[in-house]
Design a protein around this motif. Structure first.
Motif, short mmCIF file in Angstrom:
data_model
loop_
_atom_site.label_atom_id
_atom_site.label_comp_id
_atom_site.label_asym_id
_atom_site.label_seq_id
_atom_site.Cartn_x
_atom_site.Cartn_y
_atom_site.Cartn_z
N PRO A 36 0.82 -1.22 0.00
CA PRO A 36 0.00 0.00 0.00
C PRO A 36 0.85 1.26 0.00
O PRO A 36 1.98 1.28 0.49
CB PRO A 36 -0.82 -0.11 1.28
N GLU A 38 0.44 3.80 1.74
CA GLU A 38 0.64 4.28 3.10
C GLU A 38 1.99 3.83 3.65
O GLU A 38 2.48 4.38 4.62
CB GLU A 38 -0.48 3.78 4.04
N GLY A 69 -2.60 -2.48 -9.34
CA GLY A 69 -3.38 -1.90 -8.25
C GLY A 69 -4.73 -2.54 -8.13
O GLY A 69 -5.75 -1.88 -8.37
N SER A 73 -7.25 -4.43 -2.70
CA SER A 73 -6.11 -5.26 -2.30
C SER A 73 -4.82 -4.45 -2.28
O SER A 73 -3.87 -4.75 -3.01
CB SER A 73 -5.96 -6.44 -3.26
N PRO A 74 -4.73 -3.41 -1.45
CA PRO A 74 -3.52 -2.58 -1.46
C PRO A 74 -2.24 -3.33 -1.14
O PRO A 74 -1.17 -2.92 -1.55
CB PRO A 74 -3.82 -1.49 -0.42
N GLY A 75 -2.34 -4.44 -0.47
CA GLY A 75 -1.15 -5.24 -0.18
C GLY A 75 -0.55 -5.85 -1.44
O GLY A 75 0.60 -6.27 -1.44
N TRP A 77 -0.49 -4.07 -4.40
CA TRP A 77 -0.14 -2.99 -5.31
C TRP A 77 1.35 -3.02 -5.61
O TRP A 77 2.18 -3.35 -4.75
CB TRP A 77 -0.51 -1.64 -4.73
#
Length: 96
Positions: A36, A38, A69, A73-75, A77
């Motif tokens: 992600p 973040e 992306g 499922s940001p994990g 990306w």
């Protein structure tokens, strides 16, 4: 920072984003971030340390190229960070 995603459309004011051709750069330091956005700061810092440690300096805004992306499922990306660079010259030296 420019966020980049390849698109196959022509510019149009109706979009809620801007379509632009980014100029090429002579040299860039790049790194691929998995996960992600973040959590991208550590990857950006590693890229900056590499640039400095190898005698370069950033000369323009960095770019983010979003390679994968999956929604929700940001994990999963995958983002390439690209920093245009040039070699640092010692004080008093001239570039040839």
């Amino acid at each position: 920072m420019h966020r980049v995603r390849p698109v196959a459309v022509e510019p149009d004011d109706a979009y809620d984003f801007t379509v632009a051709d980014l100029a090429g750069v002579a040299s860039a330091a790049t790194v691929v971030h998995h996960g992600p956005m973040e959590e991208v700061v550590a990857t950006e810092q590693a890229l900056t340390r590499w640039i400095d440690a190898h005698g370069h300096r950033a000369v323009a805004y960095a770019r983010e190229l979003h390679l994968e992306g999956p929604p929700g499922s940001p994990g999963r990306w995958v983002t390439e960070l690209e920093a245009p660079i040039e070699s640092r010259q010692p004080a008093g030296s001239s570039r040839r």
